[in-house]
Design an enzyme around this catalytic site. Structure first.
Site, PDB file in Angstrom:
ATOM      1  N   GLU A 229      -3.287   1.297  -7.183  1.00  0.00           N
ATOM      2  CA  GLU A 229      -4.643   1.626  -6.731  1.00  0.00           C
ATOM      3  C   GLU A 229      -4.498   2.244  -5.351  1.00  0.00           C
ATOM      4  O   GLU A 229      -3.900   1.631  -4.456  1.00  0.00           O
ATOM      5  CB  GLU A 229      -5.534   0.383  -6.680  1.00  0.00           C
ATOM      6  N   CYS A 263     -11.420   0.838   0.780  1.00  0.00           N
ATOM      7  CA  CYS A 263     -11.026   1.956  -0.080  1.00  0.00           C
ATOM      8  C   CYS A 263     -12.243   2.544  -0.775  1.00  0.00           C
ATOM      9  O   CYS A 263     -12.255   3.715  -1.132  1.00  0.00           O
ATOM     10  CB  CYS A 263      -9.995   1.489  -1.097  1.00  0.00           C
ATOM     11  N   GLU A 357      -8.910  11.521   2.985  1.00  0.00           N
ATOM     12  CA  GLU A 357      -9.329  10.145   3.283  1.00  0.00           C
ATOM     13  C   GLU A 357      -9.100   9.897   4.774  1.00  0.00           C
ATOM     14  O   GLU A 357      -7.954   9.941   5.236  1.00  0.00           O
ATOM     15  CB  GLU A 357      -8.504   9.144   2.456  1.00  0.00           C
TER      16      GLU A 357
HETATM   17  P1  NAD Z   1       0.121   2.017   2.909  1.00  0.00           P
HETATM   18  O1  NAD Z   1       0.301   2.889   1.730  1.00  0.00           O
HETATM   19  O2  NAD Z   1       0.609   2.521   4.212  1.00  0.00           O
HETATM   20  O3  NAD Z   1       0.874   0.619   2.672  1.00  0.00           O
HETATM   21  C1  NAD Z   1       0.609  -0.194   1.532  1.00  0.00           C
HETATM   22  C2  NAD Z   1       1.790  -1.119   1.324  1.00  0.00           C
HETATM   23  O4  NAD Z   1       2.928  -0.357   0.922  1.00  0.00           O
HETATM   24  C3  NAD Z   1       2.217  -1.895   2.555  1.00  0.00           C
HETATM   25  O5  NAD Z   1       2.629  -3.196   2.167  1.00  0.00           O
HETATM   26  C4  NAD Z   1       3.417  -1.091   3.047  1.00  0.00           C
HETATM   27  O6  NAD Z   1       4.312  -1.835   3.841  1.00  0.00           O
HETATM   28  C5  NAD Z   1       4.062  -0.711   1.725  1.00  0.00           C
HETATM   29  N1  NAD Z   1       4.955   0.460   1.777  1.00  0.00           N
HETATM   30  C6  NAD Z   1       5.026   1.432   2.735  1.00  0.00           C
HETATM   31  N2  NAD Z   1       5.968   2.351   2.380  1.00  0.00           N
HETATM   32  C7  NAD Z   1       6.479   1.955   1.192  1.00  0.00           C
HETATM   33  C8  NAD Z   1       7.460   2.490   0.293  1.00  0.00           C
HETATM   34  N3  NAD Z   1       8.107   3.639   0.564  1.00  0.00           N
HETATM   35  N4  NAD Z   1       7.728   1.830  -0.844  1.00  0.00           N
HETATM   36  C9  NAD Z   1       7.064   0.682  -1.157  1.00  0.00           C
HETATM   37  N5  NAD Z   1       6.131   0.126  -0.360  1.00  0.00           N
HETATM   38  C10 NAD Z   1       5.834   0.745   0.803  1.00  0.00           C
HETATM   39  O7  NAD Z   1      -1.432   1.636   2.979  1.00  0.00           O
HETATM   40  P2  NAD Z   1      -2.198   0.813   4.100  1.00  0.00           P
HETATM   41  O8  NAD Z   1      -2.295   1.638   5.351  1.00  0.00           O
HETATM   42  O9  NAD Z   1      -1.651  -0.574   4.217  1.00  0.00           O
HETATM   43  O10 NAD Z   1      -3.656   0.675   3.445  1.00  0.00           O
HETATM   44  C11 NAD Z   1      -4.640   1.669   3.513  1.00  0.00           C
HETATM   45  C12 NAD Z   1      -4.671   2.480   2.232  1.00  0.00           C
HETATM   46  O11 NAD Z   1      -4.847   1.605   1.100  1.00  0.00           O
HETATM   47  C13 NAD Z   1      -5.833   3.455   2.146  1.00  0.00           C
HETATM   48  O12 NAD Z   1      -5.369   4.669   1.600  1.00  0.00           O
HETATM   49  C14 NAD Z   1      -6.800   2.782   1.184  1.00  0.00           C
HETATM   50  O13 NAD Z   1      -7.669   3.652   0.488  1.00  0.00           O
HETATM   51  C15 NAD Z   1      -5.852   2.136   0.243  1.00  0.00           C
HETATM   52  N6  NAD Z   1      -6.501   1.047  -0.475  1.00  0.00           N
HETATM   53  C16 NAD Z   1      -6.798   1.257  -1.794  1.00  0.00           C
HETATM   54  C17 NAD Z   1      -7.453   0.272  -2.517  1.00  0.00           C
HETATM   55  C18 NAD Z   1      -7.789   0.482  -3.960  1.00  0.00           C
HETATM   56  O14 NAD Z   1      -8.037  -0.498  -4.650  1.00  0.00           O
HETATM   57  N7  NAD Z   1      -7.798   1.701  -4.449  1.00  0.00           N
HETATM   58  C19 NAD Z   1      -7.787  -0.936  -1.899  1.00  0.00           C
HETATM   59  C20 NAD Z   1      -7.468  -1.115  -0.558  1.00  0.00           C
HETATM   60  C21 NAD Z   1      -6.820  -0.118   0.138  1.00  0.00           C
END
Ligand code: NAD
Length: 454
Positions: A229, A263, A357
């Site tokens: 997601e 999100c 976004e």
């Molecule tokens: P992010 O993508 O930076 O990080 C998400 C997670 O992935 C963290 O735990 C991070 O440490 C990990 N991560 C980072 N690089 C990685 C890699 N190469 N491989 C595997 N894992 C890795 O997102 P964020 O800044 O924590 O959250 C904000 C984003 O999340 C926004 O884009 C928001 O829209 C999205 N979001 C989506 C939903 C949904 O249900 N669609 C819900 C909440 C947040």
């Protein structure tokens, strides 16, 4: 020893939590432990798994104030919303405690009168749960609860910016589960290692589209199952016959509460030209009244952006937009990573505030010539998470909800605000794989066999 540290967005000098970073060797040992513990957990009777999840829910309920305070300090969420998040996490564990007791397959007609044919599900094994910072308790809850209900072990890898809340949840889980059923891993590079590890049979990811796509590619390439997601750019359409007052109340909360960092937050407001001017003035007036203060204050409505660099990128996006700033677009005169609720009237759907976004209290306002044009503008983005439509016309609502390209559609309600018992997920660049939450979650956390007794 290297550590992972989270800080308070309201007061970035305050460390909220610090946990040891997981080394690659330690992660391998944790995955081995989870693999063994997972076999026992898969054989634990469903009523016993349900009891454990209900006990987790009980503890979350008892510790509501502590957890809400932690969430509020760690990610800057207004305390009233943080309490709501804790309550939803508690209810999610209770929901999946019950789901563990539902029928797990179907009895099918046999090929002849002597054959018994049926489907049976089994857990996937060790599931990787990779989560973002913005819902630090409830997103882990809506992944961990079904994973555990259906008999999986979990390696839980939270965001560095929310390690304190994630550690608190892990502690609660470990009070009621066999050791190793949930293992906690944190630190730079750990998420990628979880995605790559052959010991992890499925990975459920929530976060940005950029990272989500990498995770899906890595996990799928080794033949494991992925669910992601990801980002959103969520439109709210207000048609000419809408209850404008109700729309404005809903939209300003959805666009600006928790500093626009949901999100499903409204990022674009698309208004029919017949009501455009008066709606624009009312939106500006309402946005200016929102209370931007310390999120631990119960009167807070907006709160800070997660960190200074995210706040500054949002400001840079506003400066690069070719639109006209109607309100906000500045840092208030207070410490912490705050940004005034910002409404920008943009000339068209290709402006970056209408395509990207921003993940901050920044919303684009667009004028539509007709209902059909409004829907066209709403769909003109790579994302498709949530969309909302305000109208009193039932037939228009039915037509346009069919045309709007989003996984979550809301009529006469804002883009935010979802039910833990309903399937959740987006389309286009917002989502990959099967739905989360509700009974739909079972598809991801189990695999099915068809058995014929001849
Ligand atoms: P992010 O993508 O930076 O990080 C998400 C997670 O992935 C963290 O735990 C991070 O440490 C990990 N991560 C980072 N690089 C990685 C890699 N190469 N491989 C595997 N894992 C890795 O997102 P964020 O800044 O924590 O959250 C904000 C984003 O999340 C926004 O884009 C928001 O829209 C999205 N979001 C989506 C939903 C949904 O249900 N669609 C819900 C909440 C947040």
């Amino acid at each position: 020893m290297s550590t992972v540290r989270s800080t308070n967005p309201h007061d970035p000098k305050e460390t909220v939590a610090e946990v040891p970073a997981t080394s690659p060797d330690h992660l391998s040992a944790l995955l081995e432990l989870a693999t063994h513990a997972g076999r026992d957990w898969a054989h634990t009777a469903a009523p016993d798994r349900a009891t454990a999840l209900n006990r987790v829910a009980d503890d979350i309920g008892v510790e509501t104030n502590r957890l809400a305070d932690l969430i509020s300090r760690e990610v800057g969420k207004p305390i009233t919303e943080a309490r709501g998040e804790v309550q939803r996490a508690e209810r999610t564990f209770r929901y999946f405690a019950q789901a563990a007791l539902l029928p797990q397959g179907d009895v099918l007609p046999g090929a002849d009168s002597r054959t018994l044919s049926f489907t049976r599900t089994r857990p996937r094994g060790v599931v990787g749960v990779i989560t973002p910072w913005n819902f630090p308790l409830v997103i882990p809850a809506w992944k961990l609860a079904p994973a555990l209900a259906y008999g999986n072990a979990v390696v839980f890898k939270p965001s560095a910016q929310a390690v304190g809340t994630a550690e608190a949840l892990t502690d609660i889980l470990n009070r009621h589960l066999l050791p190793g059923v949930v293992v906690f891993a944190a630190g730079p590079g750990t998420g990628a290692l979880v995605a790559q590890s052959p010991a992890v049979n499925a990975v459920s990811f929530t976060g940005s589209t950029e990272v989500g796509r990498q995770v899906v590619a890595t996990v799928s390439a080794r033949g494991a199952v992925a669910q992601a997601e990801m980002g959103g750019q969520n439109p709210t359409v207000i048609l000419a016959d809408a209850d404008v007052e109700a729309a404005i109340t809903g939209i300003t909360g959805s666009a600006f509460a928790f500093a626009g960092q949901k999100c499903t937050a409204t990022s674009r407001i698309i208004v029919h030209e017949d009501i455009y001017e008066r709606t624009r003035e009312a939106l500006v007036e309402t946005a200016r009244k929102l209370v931007l203060i310390d999120p631990s204050d119960p009167n807070c409505q907006v709160g800070p952006v997660i960190d200074i660099s995210s706040r500054d990128s949002a400001l840079a996006a506003v400066k690069s937009s070719s639109g006209r700033v109607l309100t906000g677009g500045t840092k208030p005169d207070i410490a912490g990573s705050y940004l005034e609720p910002t409404l920008v009237e943009v000339p068209g759907s290709d402006d970056l505030l209408a395509t990207d976004e921003i993940f901050a209290p920044v919303t684009a306002l667009l004028r539509a010539r007709s209902a059909a044009h409004a829907v066209e503008l709403a769909n003109a983005t790579p994302f498709g998470l949530s969309a909302s439509l305000y109208t009193r016309d039932l037939s228009a609502a039915l037509t346009h909800t069919r045309e709007l390209k989003a996984g979550m559609l809301r009529v006469n309600a804002p883009t935010t605000g979802l039910d833990h018992w309903a399937p959740f997920g987006g389309t286009k660049a917002s989502s990959f794989g099967s739905r989360e939450q509700g009974l739909a979650a079972k598809e991801f956390y189990t695999e099915s066999s068809t058995v014929a007794f001849c």
